[in-house]
Design an enzyme around this catalytic site. Structure first.
Site, mmCIF file in Angstrom:
data_model
loop_
_atom_site.group_PDB
_atom_site.id
_atom_site.type_symbol
_atom_site.label_atom_id
_atom_site.label_comp_id
_atom_site.label_asym_id
_atom_site.label_seq_id
_atom_site.Cartn_x
_atom_site.Cartn_y
_atom_site.Cartn_z
ATOM 1 N N HIS A 52 49.838 35.908 27.156
ATOM 2 C CA HIS A 52 48.512 35.603 26.595
ATOM 3 C C HIS A 52 47.643 36.855 26.640
ATOM 4 O O HIS A 52 48.050 37.887 27.173
ATOM 5 C CB HIS A 52 47.861 34.429 27.318
ATOM 6 C CG HIS A 52 47.506 34.687 28.752
ATOM 7 N ND1 HIS A 52 48.453 34.835 29.748
ATOM 8 C CD2 HIS A 52 46.303 34.817 29.373
ATOM 9 C CE1 HIS A 52 47.854 35.033 30.904
ATOM 10 N NE2 HIS A 52 46.550 35.044 30.711
ATOM 11 N N HIS A 54 44.683 37.880 28.012
ATOM 12 C CA HIS A 54 43.759 38.373 29.025
ATOM 13 C C HIS A 54 44.111 39.797 29.445
ATOM 14 O O HIS A 54 45.280 40.176 29.535
ATOM 15 C CB HIS A 54 43.742 37.433 30.232
ATOM 16 C CG HIS A 54 42.980 36.174 29.968
ATOM 17 N ND1 HIS A 54 43.077 35.063 30.758
ATOM 18 C CD2 HIS A 54 42.095 35.852 28.984
ATOM 19 C CE1 HIS A 54 42.284 34.103 30.286
ATOM 20 N NE2 HIS A 54 41.685 34.564 29.208
ATOM 21 N N ASP A 56 44.168 41.518 32.123
ATOM 22 C CA ASP A 56 45.040 41.824 33.256
ATOM 23 C C ASP A 56 46.510 41.536 32.945
ATOM 24 O O ASP A 56 47.372 41.740 33.804
ATOM 25 C CB ASP A 56 44.596 41.071 34.511
ATOM 26 C CG ASP A 56 44.636 39.564 34.356
ATOM 27 O OD1 ASP A 56 44.323 39.058 33.255
ATOM 28 O OD2 ASP A 56 44.977 38.869 35.339
ATOM 29 N N HIS A 57 46.782 41.088 31.725
ATOM 30 C CA HIS A 57 48.161 40.878 31.282
ATOM 31 C C HIS A 57 48.578 41.836 30.173
ATOM 32 O O HIS A 57 49.776 42.023 29.955
ATOM 33 C CB HIS A 57 48.349 39.438 30.791
ATOM 34 C CG HIS A 57 48.211 38.426 31.885
ATOM 35 N ND1 HIS A 57 49.275 37.727 32.401
ATOM 36 C CD2 HIS A 57 47.123 38.001 32.582
ATOM 37 C CE1 HIS A 57 48.850 36.921 33.364
ATOM 38 N NE2 HIS A 57 47.549 37.082 33.491
ATOM 39 N N HIS A 110 45.141 27.377 29.279
ATOM 40 C CA HIS A 110 44.440 28.484 29.931
ATOM 41 C C HIS A 110 43.802 29.363 28.858
ATOM 42 O O HIS A 110 42.622 29.733 28.948
ATOM 43 C CB HIS A 110 45.431 29.277 30.771
ATOM 44 C CG HIS A 110 44.855 30.469 31.472
ATOM 45 N ND1 HIS A 110 43.902 30.386 32.453
ATOM 46 C CD2 HIS A 110 45.112 31.804 31.322
ATOM 47 C CE1 HIS A 110 43.594 31.588 32.881
ATOM 48 N NE2 HIS A 110 44.308 32.471 32.206
ATOM 49 N N ASP A 127 49.866 32.502 33.274
ATOM 50 C CA ASP A 127 48.835 31.813 34.062
ATOM 51 C C ASP A 127 48.812 30.313 33.807
ATOM 52 O O ASP A 127 47.806 29.647 34.065
ATOM 53 C CB ASP A 127 47.455 32.397 33.747
ATOM 54 C CG ASP A 127 47.264 33.787 34.315
ATOM 55 O OD1 ASP A 127 48.164 34.281 35.018
ATOM 56 O OD2 ASP A 127 46.216 34.401 34.038
ATOM 57 N N HIS A 165 50.314 35.533 39.221
ATOM 58 C CA HIS A 165 49.337 35.800 40.279
ATOM 59 C C HIS A 165 49.830 35.252 41.616
ATOM 60 O O HIS A 165 50.533 34.235 41.670
ATOM 61 C CB HIS A 165 47.978 35.159 39.962
ATOM 62 C CG HIS A 165 47.247 35.804 38.834
ATOM 63 N ND1 HIS A 165 46.438 36.908 39.010
ATOM 64 C CD2 HIS A 165 47.219 35.509 37.517
ATOM 65 C CE1 HIS A 165 45.924 37.257 37.839
ATOM 66 N NE2 HIS A 165 46.381 36.430 36.918
#
Length: 257
Positions: A52, A54, A56-57, A110, A127, A165
């Site tokens: 996805h 975001h 941090d990905h 999410h 996530d 995570h």
């Protein structure tokens, strides 16, 4: 095939699939840990898998894709610069370099277009699902997320789940609040506490363990329903009966902690 976890930021995992000197990165939010692994190991990066959008990905995606001229797989209905292969739930892909096929699962909730990658005994879920938890609903709806978790729950119990995570420490108190009388959960909590205290990773997790202890996968269990009703008794005016209603109540409860 070997699966190696690289730590990034405060609690992210970047997963590397390794086979005969080739490597594939899953959700490289930061290029640096991947580049360091390649430098030390001599592995050759062959592809990137994204779940996805975001930051941090995907933060390291552009650098890795440009530097190595490799394919980057990911969902097409999200804004992810650098993707070269758009995929969606229901597809099967072959990942170059490691000779592995993955089924792509739609696990939106999410984020709207969140996907996961599954092959027998292995799930990379980003996530969508965590140890004793699930992702917040930033874009999706309770119905969408509930359906996504049902899709994951239908996979074989022996599936090893590689989420993105390290959240076990944060999620454990909530799970215990939902099912304080569960001996199975209490036993797992003790094992998790030992791992956490020793600084050991709690991921990957066994899907069977999540089915037995993760409240978000247990919305049809009477004790979980009752806990959701008790939480909502002072906040909502309608009954909590269906799995989606139970999920929505649990997610709102967890959001407040």
């Amino acid at each position: 095939m070997e699966i190696l976890g690289l730590r990034a930021f405060a609690d992210n995992y970047i997963w590397l699939l390794r086979h005969k000197g080739n490597a594939v990165a899953v959700d490289p939010g930061d290029a640096a840990p991947v580049l360091e692994h390649l430098r030390v190991s001599g592995d050759r990066l062959c592809a990137v898998l994204i779940t996805h959008h975001h930051r941090d990905h995907i933060g390291g995606l552009s650098e890795l894709a440009e530097r190595f001229n490799i394919p980057a797989f990911g969902p097409g209905n999200e804004d992810i610069p650098g993707l070269t292969r758009i995929v969606q739930g229901g597809e099967t892909i072959e990942v170059p370099g490691i000779g592995v096929h993955f089924d792509v699962l739609d696990v939106g909730g999410h984020t709207r277009g969140h996907i996961a990658y599954y092959r027998p005994k292995v799930l990379f879920c980003g996530d969508a699902l965590f140890v004793l938890g699930c992702g917040r609903l930033f874009e999706g709806t309770p119905v969408q997320m509930s359906q996504s978790l049902t899709r994951i729950a239908a996979l074989p119990r022996e599936t090893q789940v590689y989420c993105a995570h390290e959240y076990a420490k944060n999620n454990l108190p909530f799970a215990l609040a939902v099912e304080p009388g569960s001996a199975t959960l209490q036993n797992r909590a003790e094992l998790l506490r030992r791992s956490i205290a020793a600084g050991e990773p709690t991921v990957p997790m066994l899907l069977g363990d999540e089915l037995d202890t993760n409240p978000f996968l247990r919305c049809e269990i009477p004790e979980v329903k009752e806990a959701a009703r008790n939480f909502c008794g002072h906040a909502l005016n309608h009954e909590i009966n269906t799995p989606v209603e139970v999920f929505a109540a649990l997610r709102e409860w967890r959001n407040q902690l």
